[in-house]
Design a protein around this motif. Sequence first.
Motif, short mmCIF file in Angstrom:
data_model
loop_
_atom_site.label_atom_id
_atom_site.label_comp_id
_atom_site.label_asym_id
_atom_site.label_seq_id
_atom_site.Cartn_x
_atom_site.Cartn_y
_atom_site.Cartn_z
N VAL A 17 -14.16 -14.14 -13.10
CA VAL A 17 -12.74 -14.37 -12.86
C VAL A 17 -12.00 -14.54 -14.19
O VAL A 17 -10.92 -13.98 -14.40
N LEU A 18 -12.57 -15.31 -15.12
CA LEU A 18 -11.95 -15.48 -16.43
C LEU A 18 -11.84 -14.16 -17.18
O LEU A 18 -10.83 -13.90 -17.84
N LEU A 19 -12.86 -13.34 -17.09
CA LEU A 19 -12.82 -12.02 -17.73
C LEU A 19 -11.71 -11.17 -17.14
O LEU A 19 -10.93 -10.55 -17.87
N SER A 20 -11.59 -11.17 -15.83
CA SER A 20 -10.54 -10.38 -15.18
C SER A 20 -9.15 -10.88 -15.54
O SER A 20 -8.25 -10.09 -15.81
N LEU A 21 -8.96 -12.19 -15.54
CA LEU A 21 -7.65 -12.74 -15.89
C LEU A 21 -7.30 -12.50 -17.35
O LEU A 21 -6.15 -12.24 -17.69
N ASN A 22 -8.29 -12.59 -18.22
CA ASN A 22 -8.07 -12.33 -19.64
C ASN A 22 -7.62 -10.88 -19.85
O ASN A 22 -6.67 -10.61 -20.58
N TRP A 23 -8.30 -9.96 -19.20
CA TRP A 23 -7.91 -8.56 -19.34
C TRP A 23 -6.54 -8.31 -18.72
O TRP A 23 -5.72 -7.58 -19.28
N LEU A 24 -6.27 -8.92 -17.58
CA LEU A 24 -4.99 -8.73 -16.92
C LEU A 24 -3.84 -9.22 -17.80
O LEU A 24 -2.80 -8.56 -17.89
N GLY A 25 -4.03 -10.36 -18.46
CA GLY A 25 -3.01 -10.85 -19.38
C GLY A 25 -2.76 -9.90 -20.54
O GLY A 25 -1.62 -9.65 -20.93
N ALA A 26 -3.84 -9.34 -21.08
CA ALA A 26 -3.70 -8.37 -22.18
C ALA A 26 -3.01 -7.11 -21.68
O ALA A 26 -2.14 -6.56 -22.37
N ALA A 27 -3.36 -6.65 -20.51
CA ALA A 27 -2.77 -5.41 -19.98
C ALA A 27 -1.28 -5.60 -19.68
O ALA A 27 -0.47 -4.71 -19.99
N VAL A 28 -0.91 -6.72 -19.10
CA VAL A 28 0.49 -6.97 -18.77
C VAL A 28 1.35 -7.01 -20.04
O VAL A 28 2.49 -6.53 -20.04
N LEU A 29 0.81 -7.54 -21.11
CA LEU A 29 1.57 -7.61 -22.35
C LEU A 29 1.57 -6.30 -23.14
O LEU A 29 2.50 -6.01 -23.87
N GLU A 30 0.52 -5.51 -23.02
CA GLU A 30 0.38 -4.34 -23.88
C GLU A 30 0.75 -3.01 -23.27
O GLU A 30 1.17 -2.12 -23.98
N VAL A 31 0.58 -2.84 -21.98
CA VAL A 31 0.89 -1.54 -21.38
C VAL A 31 2.35 -1.13 -21.61
O VAL A 31 2.61 0.02 -21.96
N PRO A 32 3.32 -2.04 -21.48
CA PRO A 32 4.70 -1.61 -21.79
C PRO A 32 4.88 -1.15 -23.24
O PRO A 32 5.69 -0.27 -23.51
N MET A 33 4.10 -1.72 -24.17
CA MET A 33 4.20 -1.30 -25.58
C MET A 33 3.64 0.10 -25.77
O MET A 33 4.13 0.85 -26.62
N PHE A 34 2.60 0.46 -25.02
CA PHE A 34 2.04 1.80 -25.13
C PHE A 34 2.96 2.83 -24.48
O PHE A 34 3.08 3.95 -24.94
#
Length: 120
Positions: free
Chosen positions: A46-63
Amino acid sequence: MFRVVLSLVGLGVVPVLSFLAWRGWQKSVRAELPAWRNGLCISGLVLLSLNWLGAAVLEVPMFVNPRTIRPVGLMEGMLTLSHPLSIIVLLLAFALRRVPRIEAGIAALLMLVSWPLGYA
């Protein structure tokens, strides 16, 4: 260029590895482990999934749109949380067995390495 490639690898490979770790834990490992160890396994996943989700939410708009303004405070907060979470996930991955242990461990290492180089 290396940073962008590492970012894309991290954003693309981590969810695949975490999905495979979830599925492997559910199908083969969960029945063999005691309840307390299954609790450690699910906590790490669960921590791994949440960590990735936080990174994706912040970075996908930048890409998608490089002109998008980065939320500096939010990025710093996520970086501050991401490193300890990745280390905790790496330690909790040892509660798993066989292939899911390796998948979760590699995903945690990718999150640890790709966040500061590519995303910051």
